[in-house]
Design a protein around this motif. Structure first.
Motif, mmCIF file in Angstrom:
data_model
loop_
_atom_site.group_PDB
_atom_site.id
_atom_site.type_symbol
_atom_site.label_atom_id
_atom_site.label_comp_id
_atom_site.label_asym_id
_atom_site.label_seq_id
_atom_site.Cartn_x
_atom_site.Cartn_y
_atom_site.Cartn_z
ATOM 1 N N ARG A 25 0.859 -1.176 0.000
ATOM 2 C CA ARG A 25 0.000 0.000 0.000
ATOM 3 C C ARG A 25 0.902 1.235 0.000
ATOM 4 O O ARG A 25 1.858 1.311 0.784
ATOM 5 C CB ARG A 25 -0.909 0.038 1.233
ATOM 6 C CG ARG A 25 -1.977 -1.039 1.289
ATOM 7 C CD ARG A 25 -3.089 -0.796 0.280
ATOM 8 N NE ARG A 25 -4.103 -1.836 0.369
ATOM 9 C CZ ARG A 25 -5.355 -1.630 0.766
ATOM 10 N NH1 ARG A 25 -5.744 -0.414 1.115
ATOM 11 N NH2 ARG A 25 -6.221 -2.635 0.813
ATOM 12 N N GLN A 26 0.584 2.175 -0.863
ATOM 13 C CA GLN A 26 1.298 3.443 -0.872
ATOM 14 C C GLN A 26 0.275 4.567 -0.802
ATOM 15 O O GLN A 26 -0.684 4.608 -1.581
ATOM 16 C CB GLN A 26 2.165 3.604 -2.126
ATOM 17 C CG GLN A 26 2.996 4.888 -2.112
ATOM 18 C CD GLN A 26 3.935 5.000 -3.305
ATOM 19 O OE1 GLN A 26 3.864 4.191 -4.238
ATOM 20 N NE2 GLN A 26 4.809 5.991 -3.305
ATOM 21 N N VAL A 27 0.482 5.461 0.133
ATOM 22 C CA VAL A 27 -0.422 6.587 0.348
ATOM 23 C C VAL A 27 0.364 7.877 0.138
ATOM 24 O O VAL A 27 1.419 8.075 0.765
ATOM 25 C CB VAL A 27 -1.021 6.563 1.772
ATOM 26 C CG1 VAL A 27 -1.930 7.771 1.994
ATOM 27 C CG2 VAL A 27 -1.780 5.267 2.008
ATOM 28 N N ASN A 155 -4.951 13.388 -1.249
ATOM 29 C CA ASN A 155 -4.623 12.079 -0.694
ATOM 30 C C ASN A 155 -4.969 11.010 -1.722
ATOM 31 O O ASN A 155 -6.109 10.934 -2.182
ATOM 32 C CB ASN A 155 -5.403 11.849 0.607
ATOM 33 C CG ASN A 155 -5.398 10.403 1.052
ATOM 34 O OD1 ASN A 155 -6.425 9.847 1.404
ATOM 35 N ND2 ASN A 155 -4.234 9.766 1.031
ATOM 36 N N GLU A 157 -4.308 6.775 -2.589
ATOM 37 C CA GLU A 157 -3.831 5.484 -2.090
ATOM 38 C C GLU A 157 -3.894 4.452 -3.207
ATOM 39 O O GLU A 157 -4.907 4.344 -3.903
ATOM 40 C CB GLU A 157 -4.681 5.015 -0.915
ATOM 41 C CG GLU A 157 -4.226 3.674 -0.330
ATOM 42 C CD GLU A 157 -5.055 3.224 0.856
ATOM 43 O OE1 GLU A 157 -4.907 2.045 1.270
ATOM 44 O OE2 GLU A 157 -5.861 4.039 1.365
ATOM 45 N N ALA A 159 -2.748 0.224 -4.305
ATOM 46 C CA ALA A 159 -2.495 -1.104 -3.734
ATOM 47 C C ALA A 159 -1.938 -2.021 -4.805
ATOM 48 O O ALA A 159 -2.265 -1.890 -5.999
ATOM 49 C CB ALA A 159 -3.783 -1.691 -3.148
ATOM 50 N N TYR A 266 3.058 0.548 3.204
ATOM 51 C CA TYR A 266 2.819 -0.674 3.985
ATOM 52 C C TYR A 266 3.309 -1.841 3.142
ATOM 53 O O TYR A 266 2.871 -2.021 2.005
ATOM 54 C CB TYR A 266 1.323 -0.793 4.291
ATOM 55 C CG TYR A 266 0.869 -2.143 4.791
ATOM 56 C CD1 TYR A 266 0.776 -2.412 6.151
ATOM 57 C CD2 TYR A 266 0.494 -3.153 3.905
ATOM 58 C CE1 TYR A 266 0.325 -3.649 6.613
ATOM 59 C CE2 TYR A 266 0.048 -4.389 4.346
ATOM 60 C CZ TYR A 266 -0.029 -4.628 5.707
ATOM 61 O OH TYR A 266 -0.478 -5.850 6.146
ATOM 62 N N ARG A 356 -3.938 2.356 7.889
ATOM 63 C CA ARG A 356 -4.889 3.142 7.096
ATOM 64 C C ARG A 356 -5.735 4.089 7.947
ATOM 65 O O ARG A 356 -6.450 4.925 7.385
ATOM 66 C CB ARG A 356 -5.805 2.202 6.315
ATOM 67 C CG ARG A 356 -5.058 1.265 5.383
ATOM 68 C CD ARG A 356 -5.991 0.511 4.473
ATOM 69 N NE ARG A 356 -6.624 1.401 3.517
ATOM 70 C CZ ARG A 356 -7.931 1.426 3.271
ATOM 71 N NH1 ARG A 356 -8.742 0.622 3.962
ATOM 72 N NH2 ARG A 356 -8.433 2.240 2.380
ATOM 73 N N PHE A 360 -2.341 6.957 9.407
ATOM 74 C CA PHE A 360 -2.660 7.948 8.383
ATOM 75 C C PHE A 360 -3.044 9.282 9.015
ATOM 76 O O PHE A 360 -2.604 10.347 8.572
ATOM 77 C CB PHE A 360 -3.794 7.444 7.489
ATOM 78 C CG PHE A 360 -4.346 8.496 6.573
ATOM 79 C CD1 PHE A 360 -3.648 8.886 5.445
ATOM 80 C CD2 PHE A 360 -5.555 9.116 6.860
ATOM 81 C CE1 PHE A 360 -4.148 9.870 4.603
ATOM 82 C CE2 PHE A 360 -6.058 10.101 6.027
ATOM 83 C CZ PHE A 360 -5.354 10.480 4.897
#
Length: 562
Positions: A25-27, A155, A157, A159, A266, A356, A360
């Protein structure tokens, strides 16, 4: 994760001996400064109202979150997020109840407004020339607004699953750059994705990166002294447009931070302890892929890496989340853990849920605070640049801008500035790591001092002007006293000169005028000593003889009382 050209499946990755990232996961969080419109301040609409009013012309729709929507959308992970924060932070993040949510003045409702666009379903990227293209899921694209602060935060996100570790490292390193940092000899963008396309749910291309169009970026900087956004990021932000763009839009923004967006990641691996120190350094400092046997920087530079950037409370074989390591450098917060652990990947109670939600939010708060402080600093610079001391209208605008900045900074301090966000050890420690690496306390003191200096100068200037006004009024009063005494003398009944000839009246007027003028000038020359006498006369602790000596000191200074 879907892929366009069939790279090695996870089985082949395992056979090759590569470290496999089972889930990624990249945010991204991109703080932007919202620029004021040309309307008077009292007539300006909040940005979320402008987006609401655009209807179908805007892809953004306001999010009714789990805390204010239907109760069946509120899950345990949301409850865990809520109770992780202190009450003052809870009021900032969630407000005080759904019944007061509709108000736009943040009185009871959350000061945050969140908008989401759902037309972007995936992103197809090629990190480096020759790499196979990867299609990643876009989990959500949100836009955060904050009451009374001209800051918005994008923002996004994404996956992915079953990636080789070097692929994941390149994604973290190259994704989230607002524009190219440069080009190589072949015209390929440095440190950015070689190609990037936003995809709709049906697979159609919505927008693509133009990072290779070097001339357009160069000409924009040459003309506007400001960088041009890559086309794919400009598309995501529509209808918001760059302040230096020639396009028109209801909301304009300006970049206030580095073009590399703050990032969270993540990574779930089969065996996190198989990572080398070089792997952790590359992930923690987000430097891209490299060889396992080398470090991206010198050994001396990285001597205190574990102490400065690692949170190893759960870096052990036991516990609820074994082999979980947190890496934080302020710009990035990376969580690495064991994919085999049920708790690590649990959606409601595990590390993924914490990543998350709690993680976050603390990352959002830290970067919002930094963006707001930079915004206030930007305002001061702009106010000074527009100041022309030779034009009274410019001076008035400058004073008004400084007063508004001072008032806005006070409201920001009492509403949004937190040194502590939680009493939970993990959340508190990660927030402290973020704020320390971002230098928020130092930045806050610097901005506070600058705004305070500006406001103090205006107060001192106002007092100086008042003092000048008093001096002018005193001068007018003194000279008016001469005429008042002169004309008043003639109106007294002590001398019955009402029927006297005009020549006699003029003679009496001249004598009284001269005597009054001499007496007034003489009194002014002795005013300092007379003032000392009045002070002595009002001092109850002095004896009668000391007060008499103070009177004599008006003419004979050596007789002044000790």
């Amino acid at each position: 994760m879907l892929r366009d050209s069939a790279p090695a499946p996870s089985v082949e990755l395992e056979r090759s001996g590569a470290v496999v990232v089972r889930h990624l996961r990249q945010v991204l969080l991109w703080p932007l400064r919202l620029m004021p419109t040309n309307r008077p301040r009292e007539e300006r609409q909040p940005p979320w109202e402008l987006l609401r009013g655009m209807g179908g012309a805007s892809p953004w729709r306001e999010v009714v979150d789990e805390y204010t929507g239907e109760s069946d959308r509120f899950h345990e992970r949301h409850y865990n997020e809520f109770v992780s924060f202190l009450p003052v932070v809870q009021r900032f993040l969630y407000g005080e109840g759904r019944r007061r949510r509709e108000s736009d003045d943040a009185d009871g409702g959350s000061p945050m407004r969140v908008f989401r666009r759902t037309d972007i379903a995936a992103v197809r990227v090629c990190p480096r020339p020759g790499d196979p293209p990867l299609t990643l899921e876009v989990v959500h694209v949100d836009l955060y607004f904050f009451f009374d602060v001209d800051v918005a935060i994008l923002n996004l996100e994404i996956a992915a699953g079953d990636l080789a570790l070097p692929q994941a490292q390149e994604l973290l390193y190259r994704f989230g750059r607002a524009y190219p940092g440069g080009w190589d000899a072949q015209g390929r963008a440095l440190h950015s994705m070689d190609s990037l396309e936003w995809l709709a749910a049906d697979g159609s291309v919505l927008a693509a990166s133009d990072a290779r169009q070097r001339d357009s970026f160069l000409s924009h900087v040459c003309e506007h002294r400001a960088p041009r956004l890559a086309s794919h990021w400009a598309y995501v932000l529509e209808p918001l447009v760059s302040h230096h763009s020639e396009e028109s839009g209801p909301l304009r923004f300006r970049q206030i931070e580095y073009f590399r967006m703050p990032m969270m990641a993540y990574l779930a691996l089969d065996d996190p302890r198989a990572l080398t120190r070089g792997d952790f350094v590359r992930l923690g400092l987000v430097t891209g892929a490299g060889t396992d046997a080398t470090l991206p920087f010198g050994e001396q530079h990285l001597a205190d890496f574990e102490q400065r950037y690692c949170y190893d409370r759960f870096w052990s074989e036991g516990g609820a989340a074994p082999n979980t390591r947190y890496l934080c450098n302020g710009h990035a917060l990376v969580v690495i853990g064991d994919a085999r652990s049920q708790f690590f990947g649990c959606r409601d109670r595990g590390v993924l849920a914490q990543f998350r939600h709690q993680h976050f939010m603390l990352f959002l708060i830290a970067h919002f605070q930094k963006a707001a402080l930079l915004m206030f600093s930007d305002r001061l610079v702009e106010a000074l640049m527009r100041l022309n001391v030779k034009q009274p209208a410019s001076v008035r605008r400058f004073k008004r801008a400084i007063r508004e900045s001072f008032e806005g900074f006070l409201r920001f301090t009492h509403r949004y500035w937190f040194h502590e966000v939680s009493d939970q050890a993990q959340v508190r420690a990660l927030f402290q790591m973020c704020t320390q690496h971002l230098g928020l306390d130092t930045l806050y003191c610097e901005v506070k001092e600058r705004i305070g200096d500006m406001n103090s100068y205006l107060d001192a200037d106002s007092l100086r002007r008042q003092a000048n006004t008093v001096v002018r009024l005193t001068v007018v009063t003194i000279f008016g006293l001469i005429g008042t005494v002169t004309t008043g003398f003639l109106g007294m009944n002590l001398l019955n000169e009402a029927d006297a000839p005009m020549s006699r009246k003029l003679w009496i007027f001249g004598v009284v005028f001269i005597v009054t003028t001499v007496l007034t000038v003489y009194t002014m020359s002795k005013s300092k000593r007379l003032s000392d006498f009045l002070d002595a006369l009002s001092e109850e602790r002095l004896s009668l003889w000391a007060k008499c000596k103070a009177l004599l000191a008006v003419w004979w200074p050596w007789r002044a009382p000790d």
